[in-house]
Scaffold this motif. Structure first.
Motif, PDB file in Angstrom:
ATOM      1  N   TRP A 109       0.809  -0.921  -0.048  1.00 59.75           N
ATOM      2  CA  TRP A 109       0.117  -0.017  -0.086  1.00 59.75           C
ATOM      3  C   TRP A 109       0.921   1.173  -0.046  1.00 59.75           C
ATOM      4  N   PHE A 110       1.838   1.143   0.849  1.00 57.37           N
ATOM      5  CA  PHE A 110       2.726   2.570   0.997  1.00 57.37           C
ATOM      6  C   PHE A 110       3.587   2.625   0.028  1.00 57.37           C
ATOM      7  N   SER A 111       3.960   1.626  -0.804  1.00 56.94           N
ATOM      8  CA  SER A 111       4.863   1.906  -2.043  1.00 56.94           C
ATOM      9  C   SER A 111       3.981   2.324  -3.217  1.00 56.94           C
ATOM     10  N   ALA A 112       2.912   1.925  -3.318  1.00 57.01           N
ATOM     11  CA  ALA A 112       2.003   2.300  -4.249  1.00 57.01           C
ATOM     12  C   ALA A 112       1.537   3.959  -3.938  1.00 57.01           C
ATOM     13  N   MET A 113       1.443   4.363  -2.725  1.00 53.96           N
ATOM     14  CA  MET A 113       1.102   5.572  -2.227  1.00 53.96           C
ATOM     15  C   MET A 113       2.229   6.587  -2.433  1.00 53.96           C
ATOM     16  N   VAL A 117       1.935   9.880  -5.262  1.00 55.73           N
ATOM     17  CA  VAL A 117       2.129  11.112  -4.877  1.00 55.73           C
ATOM     18  C   VAL A 117       3.671  11.515  -5.479  1.00 55.73           C
ATOM     19  N   GLU A 118       4.356  10.751  -5.713  1.00 55.36           N
ATOM     20  CA  GLU A 118       5.560  10.733  -6.310  1.00 55.36           C
ATOM     21  C   GLU A 118       6.440  11.671  -5.199  1.00 55.36           C
ATOM     22  N   SER A 119       6.644  10.831  -4.141  1.00 57.02           N
ATOM     23  CA  SER A 119       7.041  11.135  -2.853  1.00 57.02           C
ATOM     24  C   SER A 119       8.809  11.275  -2.914  1.00 57.02           C
ATOM     25  N   PHE A 169      -9.322   6.130  -1.834  1.00 57.62           N
ATOM     26  CA  PHE A 169      -9.041   7.194  -1.032  1.00 57.62           C
ATOM     27  C   PHE A 169      -7.589   7.210  -0.614  1.00 57.62           C
ATOM     28  N   LEU A 170      -6.554   8.335  -0.840  1.00 59.85           N
ATOM     29  CA  LEU A 170      -5.186   8.548  -0.615  1.00 59.85           C
ATOM     30  C   LEU A 170      -4.845   8.409   0.916  1.00 59.85           C
TER      31      LEU A 170
ATOM     32  N   MET B   1      -6.804   3.163  -1.035  1.00 64.40           N
ATOM     33  CA  MET B   1      -6.178   3.279  -2.079  1.00 64.40           C
ATOM     34  C   MET B   1      -6.140   2.307  -3.230  1.00 64.40           C
ATOM     35  N   ALA B   2      -6.503   2.583  -4.234  1.00 63.43           N
ATOM     36  CA  ALA B   2      -6.608   1.313  -5.252  1.00 63.43           C
ATOM     37  C   ALA B   2      -5.291   1.394  -6.131  1.00 63.43           C
ATOM     38  N   ILE B   3      -4.986   0.348  -6.622  1.00 62.05           N
ATOM     39  CA  ILE B   3      -3.440   0.310  -7.508  1.00 62.05           C
ATOM     40  C   ILE B   3      -4.327   0.054  -8.603  1.00 62.05           C
ATOM     41  N   ASP B   4      -3.821   1.066  -9.778  1.00 59.96           N
ATOM     42  CA  ASP B   4      -4.231   1.200 -10.884  1.00 59.96           C
ATOM     43  C   ASP B   4      -3.996  -0.252 -11.663  1.00 59.96           C
ATOM     44  N   THR B   5      -4.690  -0.912 -12.502  1.00 64.18           N
ATOM     45  CA  THR B   5      -4.407  -1.617 -13.405  1.00 64.18           C
ATOM     46  C   THR B   5      -4.291  -1.460 -14.789  1.00 64.18           C
TER      47      THR B   5
END
Ligand code: HEM
Ligand code: SF4
Ligand code: SF4
Ligand code: FES
Lengths: 247, 219
Positions: A109-113, A117-119, A169-170, B1-5
């Protein structure tokens, strides 16, 4: 008088087709300065070797040990049993994928987040290792550091009603992260670029202001204040876009 | 948060932002209206003439005839905007309910109260507005007669706390969402807001009692 603590612990192993979600009870004598980390380790050593839970730093730094403690998301290693009643119910964090028992996968989840947001600091400046780093105003550096203290434990996401209802939701952690980069003068992203990331219903405008994130964050990050600032900033950017004056 | 596929380019638009602005502005507008509404209706406590004078002023200046339907529109617009946030799917409702029960968190419950009162206000508020606006002019005697019929007494006894709760929570929510109230002032502001809500409910109840008494005095 030492207390006898009863732990009601959620058990389920999604890898095992035989396993069904249920609650196991363990009874333990309380020790001095006992944290949930110590209690869980003792239960695993003495009562049930198969109990699964995550720990790493044991000092509230890595964010691995977040779980739902009597209804509230929090860090198990930072929670003292003396602050809890005799009966303690432990559940895995919702929203995240369950690994087993109390362990969830926050990493994916966190790596996708972080990707979303291009962290990272976006800059076109070339790093020159031979010259001294540019200096940053100390007060500003401290303000940024205040938001940097996030340990990515996921408590704010698990506590958020919006995040529980809406997969896309982010969450406060991502909004706080963006706020951190907006503050950072080294990041060259424009307000329009920030708006694209969080000026949506997945971002700040999806937040309903329930402030559970603010109330559970074990590092006491100023989430309420940052969400308010961000909503205003993004709100104004949208208004400026109407008049084509947004940068 | 969904992961875009899927990979797609989202057209850049500020639509969520504009809708959120409108949701807040219609909410704030309705709060201001409700406060004015309270002044008009509660003026009956200073006598039948006080209320009739104010009501007459609103009609002579056409504020009731024009403003009434405008408020009606704002009401509908606010509903359409805020409904985007209300869980209508059973699955979401039960998620939210379980979540609320798990968390023991007051502000999360307040939101549930806001969503539930909203649905009741939608129906009862619409009925109330229709009844009043299709039976102009507004006079204290007509209102009193309505309330004494019994049906409207029960109706208002339900609608009053619903509206005041929704308004109170909405006021607090706008303040925290848009950063008017910061971490430091949050608890104090919440306390202030609770007291304000209680005061408004009390004024409303006193006003209803007053309406019950009006004809008794006049007969
Ligand atoms: C048609 C009936 C209504 C419905 C369905 C409705 C629904 C809602 C909902 C679901 C919210 C929460 C939105 C969110 O958390 O993002 C909300 C917020 C609010 N409502 Fe209502 N409402 C209604 C009528 C009213 C009335 C009559 C007033 C005032 C007298 C009012 C004032 C507010 C305010 C001030 C907010 C906060 C706005 C915000 O958070 O942006 N609402 N409403
Ligand atoms: S903001 Fe707080 S609760 Fe959320 S992930 Fe970071 S440290 Fe955890
Ligand atoms: S304020 Fe509420 S809705 Fe917004 S991120 Fe925090 S918990 Fe979620
Ligand atoms: S084990 Fe690292 S935060 Fe608890």
């Amino acid at each position: 008088m030492t207390r006898r603590l009863t732990f009601n612990i959620f058990r389920y192993n999604p890898q095992d087709p035989e396993s069904v979600p249920h609650t196991d009870n363990f009874v333990l004598e309380e020790a001095e300065r006992m944290t949930l980390y110590i209690a869980l380790t003792k239960i695993r050593e003495e009562q049930d070797h198969s109990l699964t839970f995550d720990f790493c730093c044991r000092a509230g730094i890595c964010g691995a040990c977040a779980m739902v403690i009597n209804g509230r998301p929090g860090l198990a290693c930072k929670t003292l049993t003396k602050d809890l009643p005799d009966e303690i119910t432990l559940m895995p964090l919702p929203v995240f994928k369950l690994v087993g028992d109390l362990s969830v996968d926050t990493g994916t989840w966190f790596s996708a987040m972080n990707e979303k947001v291009e962290s990272w600091v976006h800059t076109n400046k070339k790093m020159d290792p031979t010259v001294q780093e540019e200096r940053m105003n100390n007060a500003l550096a401290e303000e940024i550091y205040e938001l940097e203290r996030c340990v990515e434990c996921g408590c704010c996401v698990a506590a958020c009603g919006t995040a529980n209802m809406r997969q896309d939701f982010l969450g406060a952690v991502a909004l706080n992260r963006i706020a951190r980069f907006i503050m950072d003068p080294r990041d060259e992203r424009t307000e329009k670029e920030y708006f694209e990331v969080v000026g949506t219903d997945e971002g700040i405008f999806g937040c309903m202001g329930l402030l559970a994130c603010e109330d559970v964050c074990p590092k006491q990050l100023p989430l309420q204040d940052q969400l308010g600032i961000l909503r205003r900033q993004m709100g104004w950017t949208a208004v400026k876009q109407l008049f084509h004056i947004a940068k | 948060m969904a992961i875009d596929t899927t990979i797609y380019v989202r057209p850049q638009s500020g639509i969520s932002a504009y809708l959120d602005w409108l949701q807040m502005l219609t909410g704030a507008g309705l709060i201001l209206f409700m406060w004015s509404h309270m002044i008009l209706v509660a003026s009956v406590n200073f006598g039948v003439d006080a209320m009739n004078t104010i009501a007459k002023f609103f009609e002579d200046s056409y504020m009731a005839q024009v403003g009434g339907p405008m408020i009606g529109l704002t009401f509908l617009l606010h509903f359409a905007l805020a409904a985007r946030k209300v869980p209508f799917r059973t699955e979401q409702q039960s998620t939210m309910w379980k979540h609320g029960k798990m968390l023991h968190h007051k502000d999360t419950w307040l939101w549930v109260v806001q969503a539930v009162t909203a649905m009741i206000i939608l129906i009862m508020g619409a009925i109330h507005m229709w009844t009043v606006l299709t039976d102009l002019p507004i006079t204290a005697q007509k209102s009193a007669a309505r309330i004494q019929g019994g049906f409207w007494l029960v109706f208002y006894l339900i609608l009053l706390p619903m509206v005041e709760l929704h308004v109170g929570i909405g006021f607090y929510r706008i303040a925290v969402k848009w950063g008017f109230i910061k971490r430091k002032t949050r608890q104090g502001f919440k306390g202030f807001e609770n007291i304000l809500t209680l005061i408004f409910i009390a004024i409303g109840l006193i006003t209803i009692v007053r309406f019950i008494l009006i004809q008794v005095i006049q007969v």
